[in-house]
Design a protein around this motif. Structure first.
Motif, short mmCIF file in Angstrom:
data_model
loop_
_atom_site.label_atom_id
_atom_site.label_comp_id
_atom_site.label_asym_id
_atom_site.label_seq_id
_atom_site.Cartn_x
_atom_site.Cartn_y
_atom_site.Cartn_z
N ASN A 62 75.73 13.57 68.31
CA ASN A 62 75.87 13.04 69.66
C ASN A 62 77.22 13.40 70.28
OD1 ASN A 62 74.69 11.68 71.77
ND2 ASN A 62 75.38 9.67 71.11
N GLU A 64 79.90 16.41 72.32
CA GLU A 64 79.91 17.47 73.34
C GLU A 64 79.64 18.84 72.72
OE1 GLU A 64 80.00 17.20 76.69
OE2 GLU A 64 79.82 15.07 76.24
N LYS A 67 75.97 19.32 72.31
CA LYS A 67 75.34 19.55 73.62
C LYS A 67 75.57 20.99 74.08
CE LYS A 67 75.88 14.75 74.95
NZ LYS A 67 76.67 13.81 75.75
N ILE A 68 76.77 21.50 73.86
CA ILE A 68 77.08 22.89 74.24
C ILE A 68 76.26 23.88 73.42
CG2 ILE A 68 78.90 24.65 74.17
CD1 ILE A 68 80.89 22.34 74.84
N PHE A 70 73.39 23.52 71.92
CA PHE A 70 71.94 23.46 72.07
C PHE A 70 71.47 23.37 73.52
CE2 PHE A 70 72.65 21.80 67.75
CZ PHE A 70 71.95 22.76 67.05
N ALA A 71 72.38 23.35 74.47
CA ALA A 71 72.01 23.13 75.88
C ALA A 71 71.09 24.20 76.44
CB ALA A 71 73.27 23.02 76.73
N LYS A 72 71.35 25.45 76.15
CA LYS A 72 70.59 26.54 76.76
C LYS A 72 69.39 26.98 75.93
CE LYS A 72 74.54 28.28 79.24
NZ LYS A 72 75.42 29.41 79.49
N ASN A 73 69.20 26.36 74.80
CA ASN A 73 68.13 26.79 73.91
C ASN A 73 66.82 26.12 74.30
OD1 ASN A 73 66.48 27.45 71.68
ND2 ASN A 73 68.35 27.79 70.50
N LYS A 74 65.86 26.92 74.66
CA LYS A 74 64.56 26.42 75.08
C LYS A 74 63.66 26.03 73.91
CE LYS A 74 65.52 27.39 79.34
NZ LYS A 74 66.39 26.49 80.00
N ILE A 76 64.41 24.13 71.29
CA ILE A 76 65.11 23.08 70.54
C ILE A 76 64.16 22.31 69.63
CG2 ILE A 76 64.95 21.30 72.33
CD1 ILE A 76 67.99 21.93 70.10
#
Length: 101
Positions: A62, A64, A67-68, A70-74, A76
């Motif tokens: 949980n 940052e 989040k960075i 895995f943010a752009k990974n479709k 997931i």
């Protein structure tokens, strides 16, 4: 995988305020983490007591950085399913090895 391991062994040392990770980007476009841990694995080394589980909110899941990463990974959901599947294999191997000693 590191975060799941930390939850499994109740590692309080790696948390939201202390990632204990070094990022290595020296091999072209790929990267990996070096994990660092000093002494507070297994609930701060109090092995005479039962482990008190930590939650994903207390782990690096949980954060940052997660989040960075895995943010752009479709994909997931596929990544998580694979991690969970491999995690059970890895923890089983770890338990097998510890029972031998």
């Amino acid at each position: 995988m590191i975060a799941l391991f930390d939850i499994w062994v109740a590692n309080e040392d790696r948390n939201l305020n202390n990632y204990n990770l070094l990022l290595n980007t020296s091999k072209g476009s790929s990267f990996f983490f070096y994990t660092i841990d000093h002494e507070t694995i297994f609930n701060s080394c109090f092995l005479e007591r039962e482990l008190v589980e930590i939650t994903e909110n207390e782990s690096i899941i949980n954060t940052e950085i997660a989040k960075i990463l895995f943010a752009k990974n479709k994909k997931i959901n596929e990544i998580v399913d694979e991690l969970i599947g491999n995690f059970y294999l890895c923890t089983g191997q770890c338990e097998d090895q510890s029972n031998k000693h």
